[in-house]
Write an enzyme that holds these catalytic residues in place. Structure first.
Site, short mmCIF file in Angstrom:
data_model
loop_
_atom_site.label_atom_id
_atom_site.label_comp_id
_atom_site.label_asym_id
_atom_site.label_seq_id
_atom_site.Cartn_x
_atom_site.Cartn_y
_atom_site.Cartn_z
CG MET A 188 -0.26 -0.17 2.52
SD MET A 188 -1.32 -1.10 3.60
CE MET A 188 -1.23 -2.69 2.80
N PRO A 189 1.48 1.51 -1.12
CG PRO A 189 2.81 1.11 -2.98
CD PRO A 189 1.50 0.75 -2.37
#
Lengths: 67, 67, 67, 67, 67, 67
Positions: free
Chosen positions: D1-2
């Site tokens: 989940m950048p």
């Protein structure tokens, strides 16, 4: 002269992966926006999963549940 | 009440250098913008050279070449 | 190659003040840390006082009280 | 989940350029790091040239000199 | 889809404290702004006291004085 | 002395909503981490939906599809 800050959670990428992310993101800004790569910075920050929350809980807890 | 975030790559500054950076940057904001030092924050973040890219490659690789 | 992000609330500085902040902060990093000014970025972000909180209330409200 | 934050100075990109930057940067993180695009955020921030410094002066001044 | 970045200085919170901060901040955004928790990120960054300045000096020095 | 940066996309919250977010987030840090509210900053940044990407497309495009 863009500045890009990428925050990611979890396993640290290898040095080679980081090189490819830096290269790939710089290329996108050069190609799509005509930016000068010589003044394009890309900074990758690695965040422990205990410190990254989504849906109101840490990624650490979330991964326990989803196995 | 300014917030200043300074990101730097490479060798970690000494504690004394960090004190002087904090003092120097705070002084600039007090002198030039009339800010209150009591509510001026300065946060220094040290980034590994593998994680900092410029010109499409990491600072680690770049320094090997310009060595 | 430092990256400096300065967030400030309230009245926008003049263009001349911004120039002096950019110059002053860059000079601190060159003098104290030996950084190269050519790859030193300073980005100033101006935040409306409604959007900046301190002590649990916005700067807008706080200033009304301390008027 | 950048989380990716891209700060750029100067002329605002078109909506189409922004779409391509969002798509391109997301693709890099999916391809190189195996990230899930559904939880990859890309935020573009446009900074006025008066507020972006390099080499100790604003981009506004710098561009006057380099024509 | 909010992104929240919390920077704190000094002693590292426990894992349980971090969970409660993530939960509490997410709840505020859901309750007050109607945001979707599934796309609400909260990232906690812990900063060494040598690297955090207030009033022109590091938190390390400041705490020595106020002991 | 925490610093909290909240980035949100889409409709701008009202001034009252922002006050409640500032109050609520500050309370979480005071209650859970014992932080001093007098040196707790909360900065809300509003990002246009064209400039916020998720799943490889802007929130603007995404909302068109999901109606």
């Amino acid at each position: 002269m863009p500045f890009v800050n990428i925050k990611i959670a979890g396993n640290s990428p290898t040095k080679e992966q980081k090189e490819r992310v830096i290269k790939g993101v710089t290329d996108v800004l050069v190609t799509e926006l005509g930016k000068n790569p010589a003044t394009t910075f890309v900074v990758i920050e690695e965040v422990p999963t205990d410190n990254w929350g989504i849906g109101g809980e840490s990624v650490t807890e979330r991964r326990k549940k989803t196995g």
